[in-house]
Design a protein around this motif. Structure first.
Motif, PDB file in Angstrom:
ATOM      1  N   LEU A   1      39.511  39.434  53.521  1.00  0.00           N
ATOM      2  CA  LEU A   1      38.604  38.706  53.939  1.00  0.00           C
ATOM      3  C   LEU A   1      36.965  39.266  53.130  1.00  0.00           C
ATOM      4  CD1 LEU A   1      39.606  38.272  57.488  1.00  0.00           C
ATOM      5  CD2 LEU A   1      40.034  36.575  55.891  1.00  0.00           C
ATOM      6  N   MET A   2      36.271  38.339  53.238  1.00  0.00           N
ATOM      7  CA  MET A   2      34.777  38.703  52.793  1.00  0.00           C
ATOM      8  C   MET A   2      33.761  37.890  53.902  1.00  0.00           C
ATOM      9  SD  MET A   2      32.751  38.645  49.237  1.00  0.00           S
ATOM     10  CE  MET A   2      33.527  39.930  48.606  1.00  0.00           C
ATOM     11  N   ILE A   3      33.052  38.707  54.655  1.00  0.00           N
ATOM     12  CA  ILE A   3      32.254  38.166  55.684  1.00  0.00           C
ATOM     13  C   ILE A   3      31.091  37.968  54.958  1.00  0.00           C
ATOM     14  CG2 ILE A   3      31.314  38.612  58.017  1.00  0.00           C
ATOM     15  CD1 ILE A   3      34.207  39.139  57.756  1.00  0.00           C
ATOM     16  N   THR A   4      30.871  36.570  54.563  1.00  0.00           N
ATOM     17  CA  THR A   4      29.845  36.101  53.793  1.00  0.00           C
ATOM     18  C   THR A   4      28.647  35.489  54.810  1.00  0.00           C
ATOM     19  OG1 THR A   4      30.308  33.579  53.629  1.00  0.00           O
ATOM     20  CG2 THR A   4      31.313  35.129  52.047  1.00  0.00           C
ATOM     21  N   PRO A   5      27.611  35.452  53.919  1.00  0.00           N
ATOM     22  CA  PRO A   5      26.463  34.952  55.111  1.00  0.00           C
ATOM     23  C   PRO A   5      26.721  33.509  55.706  1.00  0.00           C
ATOM     24  CG  PRO A   5      25.512  35.664  53.183  1.00  0.00           C
ATOM     25  CD  PRO A   5      27.034  35.725  52.665  1.00  0.00           C
ATOM     26  N   ASP A   6      27.854  32.810  55.022  1.00  0.00           N
ATOM     27  CA  ASP A   6      28.442  31.524  55.760  1.00  0.00           C
ATOM     28  C   ASP A   6      29.643  31.725  56.491  1.00  0.00           C
ATOM     29  OD1 ASP A   6      26.468  30.267  54.157  1.00  0.00           O
ATOM     30  OD2 ASP A   6      27.666  29.883  52.522  1.00  0.00           O
ATOM     31  N   GLY A   7      29.735  32.951  56.984  1.00  0.00           N
ATOM     32  CA  GLY A   7      31.028  33.121  57.543  1.00  0.00           C
ATOM     33  C   GLY A   7      32.190  33.694  56.815  1.00  0.00           C
ATOM     34  N   PRO A   8      33.514  34.043  57.633  1.00  0.00           N
ATOM     35  CA  PRO A   8      34.570  34.763  56.953  1.00  0.00           C
ATOM     36  C   PRO A   8      35.095  33.838  55.994  1.00  0.00           C
ATOM     37  CG  PRO A   8      34.954  34.632  59.229  1.00  0.00           C
ATOM     38  CD  PRO A   8      33.387  34.044  59.205  1.00  0.00           C
ATOM     39  N   LYS A   9      35.467  34.457  54.897  1.00  0.00           N
ATOM     40  CA  LYS A   9      36.078  33.581  53.833  1.00  0.00           C
ATOM     41  C   LYS A   9      37.268  34.251  53.175  1.00  0.00           C
ATOM     42  CE  LYS A   9      32.285  30.624  52.621  1.00  0.00           C
ATOM     43  NZ  LYS A   9      31.482  29.871  51.454  1.00  0.00           N
ATOM     44  N   VAL A  10      38.406  33.753  52.724  1.00  0.00           N
ATOM     45  CA  VAL A  10      39.570  34.335  52.121  1.00  0.00           C
ATOM     46  C   VAL A  10      39.168  34.594  50.997  1.00  0.00           C
ATOM     47  CG1 VAL A  10      41.981  34.272  51.748  1.00  0.00           C
ATOM     48  CG2 VAL A  10      40.830  33.160  53.945  1.00  0.00           C
ATOM     49  N   ILE A  11      39.183  35.871  50.377  1.00  0.00           N
ATOM     50  CA  ILE A  11      39.302  36.507  49.045  1.00  0.00           C
ATOM     51  C   ILE A  11      40.746  36.500  48.426  1.00  0.00           C
ATOM     52  CG2 ILE A  11      38.955  38.654  47.545  1.00  0.00           C
ATOM     53  CD1 ILE A  11      36.474  37.562  48.228  1.00  0.00           C
ATOM     54  N   GLU A  12      41.585  36.961  49.074  1.00  0.00           N
ATOM     55  CA  GLU A  12      43.063  36.807  48.719  1.00  0.00           C
ATOM     56  C   GLU A  12      44.067  37.005  49.904  1.00  0.00           C
ATOM     57  OE1 GLU A  12      44.598  40.085  46.839  1.00  0.00           O
ATOM     58  OE2 GLU A  12      43.575  41.533  48.009  1.00  0.00           O
ATOM     59  N   TYR A  13      45.371  36.175  49.684  1.00  0.00           N
ATOM     60  CA  TYR A  13      46.343  36.455  50.445  1.00  0.00           C
ATOM     61  C   TYR A  13      47.129  37.681  49.864  1.00  0.00           C
ATOM     62  CZ  TYR A  13      45.343  32.050  52.878  1.00  0.00           C
ATOM     63  OH  TYR A  13      44.740  30.989  53.670  1.00  0.00           O
ATOM     64  N   ASN A  14      47.939  38.380  50.572  1.00  0.00           N
ATOM     65  CA  ASN A  14      48.905  39.069  50.144  1.00  0.00           C
ATOM     66  C   ASN A  14      50.108  38.763  51.228  1.00  0.00           C
ATOM     67  OD1 ASN A  14      47.601  40.416  48.016  1.00  0.00           O
ATOM     68  ND2 ASN A  14      46.818  42.022  49.374  1.00  0.00           N
ATOM     69  N   CYS A  15      51.326  38.849  50.380  1.00  0.00           N
ATOM     70  CA  CYS A  15      52.540  38.562  51.202  1.00  0.00           C
ATOM     71  C   CYS A  15      53.256  39.579  51.766  1.00  0.00           C
ATOM     72  CB  CYS A  15      53.710  37.887  50.375  1.00  0.00           C
ATOM     73  SG  CYS A  15      54.240  38.725  49.110  1.00  0.00           S
ATOM     74  N   ARG A  16      52.291  40.723  52.354  1.00  0.00           N
ATOM     75  CA  ARG A  16      52.987  42.138  52.384  1.00  0.00           C
ATOM     76  C   ARG A  16      52.061  43.016  53.121  1.00  0.00           C
ATOM     77  NH1 ARG A  16      49.894  44.683  48.922  1.00  0.00           N
ATOM     78  NH2 ARG A  16      49.038  43.389  47.386  1.00  0.00           N
ATOM     79  N   PHE A  17      52.491  44.269  53.446  1.00  0.00           N
ATOM     80  CA  PHE A  17      51.462  45.191  53.904  1.00  0.00           C
ATOM     81  C   PHE A  17      50.784  45.565  52.934  1.00  0.00           C
ATOM     82  CE2 PHE A  17      54.742  45.680  57.198  1.00  0.00           C
ATOM     83  CZ  PHE A  17      54.161  45.986  58.349  1.00  0.00           C
ATOM     84  N   GLY A  18      49.495  46.065  52.814  1.00  0.00           N
ATOM     85  CA  GLY A  18      48.674  46.593  52.018  1.00  0.00           C
ATOM     86  C   GLY A  18      48.616  47.935  51.667  1.00  0.00           C
ATOM     87  N   ASP A  19      48.749  48.449  50.777  1.00  0.00           N
ATOM     88  CA  ASP A  19      48.484  50.004  50.295  1.00  0.00           C
ATOM     89  C   ASP A  19      47.377  50.352  49.707  1.00  0.00           C
ATOM     90  OD1 ASP A  19      49.174  52.474  49.503  1.00  0.00           O
ATOM     91  OD2 ASP A  19      50.957  51.726  48.450  1.00  0.00           O
TER      92      ASP A  19
END
Ligand code: AMP
Ligand code: GLY
Length: 421
Positions: free
Chosen positions: A272-290
């Motif tokens: 997510l990015m917390i933009t001045p217009d609120g949170p937006k999705v930058i990317e989805y991952n189908c798994r745990f992050g590393d």
């Protein structure tokens, strides 16, 4: 139960250390694992993309439950293949893993269901993309459609950089088929937050939030990497933002996937990015992050294996999922030269008095020695009552891990600390 974990990085080491705590786990196999995971699981030399090999091993060894951790096998249908031979799995089927496997799919999904994300255009022809760039707003963001080892995103600060990026993806095919289709999207600004969540397709349970540090060098300089360190929780992810995310992003995503006939079960990662217009999705991952997993799971106060099985069974609503009211910091120790070119094969030593977890990513065992065998070698994770304590403790313990050519960032968590102040 006999458990099989597919994968062999720091994330898998963190998953394995956590499920080892479960009374249900009798034997844990790692395919392929690594030299550090070998201390906590039985490593089997079968690659994470060798779906036939994985299924054969699982059948012959009567595996009761499998955890498929990396993106490649998920997108290739490893869960589908294991389910076909009757082995239940943690992780989405291929038709849901596409949420990470194709940026065009995920962007179109968000547009169709009104989930906030950067405005974008899809291109399948070089000429059309170049024409669009003639008067596109700059900076702009170019993304290869398919998986590209986390390198398929270019933030172009000038028009020339944007043109170069499009040409290298579509003409020179630097990411192979992954770049034959691209997304060009609006450049967003604001702090980034990673939220990993458990979902069984009915409910979505966010884990503690975290912050990755993708650039190789201090002060966010240098090249993009797989991640040089993480902290949790992420101070930019306030309770108010969390409830906006649940209402506008998390639930709508789960519902959208169901509506598309692509029910997602497993760990859905919201970048997510917390933009001045609120949170937006930058990317989805189908798994745990590393390396997000290396700070999130140490804070999980419960039986990871049971939670995972509830995701598979569709009973997550009945399962308590709690996190410690503490903070964690993970500092990645890498090989000098990463992410470009680096030497391998140096012995790793860990002092006996270390007061942190070491999650091994790139190392192999030769006799009794553990030798460096990758760019990101390992992560040192410490937990503290406050973020400041966790950072302090992590950096006190990093010098207790030694290998030639080691380098690490000295400012993991510094930006988050500033935000708290
Ligand atoms: P991704 O591989 O999609 O996570 O992108 C890698 C990184 O590129 C992200 O973590 C962001 O820092 C950055 N990024 C991706 N998309 C955008 C965007 N639309 N605006 C600004 N930065 C972005
Ligand atoms: N750390 C970012 C990722 O796992 O994709």
């Amino acid at each position: 139960m006999k458990i099989m974990v597919v994968g062999g990085g720091g994330r898998e080491h963190a998953i394995i250390k956590k499920i080892k705590e479960s009374p249900l786990a009798e034997v844990i196999y790692a395919l392929p694992g690594n030299g550090g995971i070998a201390n906590d699981a039985v490593c089997v030399d079968i690659g994470a993309k060798d779906i036939d090999g994985i299924v054969k091993f699982a059948t012959e060894n009567k595996i009761d439950y499998a955890i498929v951790a990396p993106d490649d096998p998920l997108v290739l249908g490893c869960v589908d293949a294991l389910n076909e031979v009757g082995i239940p799995c943690f992780g989405p089927k291929a038709n849901a893993a596409i949420i990470e496997g194709s940026k065009i799919f995920s962007k179109n999904l968000m547009k169709k269901y009104g989930i906030p994300t950067a405005a974008y255009e899809v291109f399948t022809e070089l000429d059309a993309a170049l024409e669009y760039l003639k008067d596109a707003p700059i900076p702009t963001v170019i993304k290869a459609d398919g998986l590209a080892l986390g390198k398929g995103v270019v933030i172009a600060m000038t028009r020339d950089e944007a043109i170069d990026a499009v040409r290298s993806m579509m003409e020179d095919k630097v990411f192979g088929a992954s770049g034959s289709k691209i997304v060009i999207e609006e450049f967003l600004t604001g702090p980034e937050v990673s939220v990993l969540s458990f979902t069984d397709g009915n409910v979505v349970v966010p884990m503690v939030s975290s912050m990755d540090h993708k650039r190789a060098l201090d002060n966010d300089c240098g090249l993009n990497t797989g991640g040089m360190g993480t902290i949790a929780p992420n101070p930019y992810y306030t309770d108010d933002i969390a409830s906006v995310c649940m209402e506008k992003i998390f639930l709508p995503t789960i519902n959208a996937m169901n509506a598309e006939g692509r029910t997602f079960k497993g760990c859905l990662y919201f970048g997510l990015m917390i933009t001045p217009d609120g949170p937006k999705v930058i990317e989805y991952n189908c798994r745990f992050g590393d390396p997000e997993t290396q700070v999130v799971l140490p804070l999980l106060d419960g039986d990871l294996l049971k939670i995972m099985m509830a995701c598979t069974d569709g009973t997550l609503a009945d399962m308590p999922v709690k996190f410690l009211d503490k903070s964690a910091c993970c500092v990645i120790m890498a090989s000098e030269g990463y992410p470009v070119k680096y030497a391998k094969g140096f012995p790793i030593t860990v002092d006996a008095d270390i007061e942190a977890e070491v999650y091994v990513a790139g190392a192999k065992k030769v006799g009794d020695d553990m030798l460096t065998d990758g760019g990101r070698v390992l992560g040192v994770t410490a937990i503290g009552d406050t973020l400041a304590d966790a950072i302090d403790k992590a950096y006190k313990n990093v010098p207790k891990v030694k290998f030639d050519n080691a380098f690490y960032r000295h400012d993991i968590g510094a930006r988050a600390l500033k935000a708290i102040k």
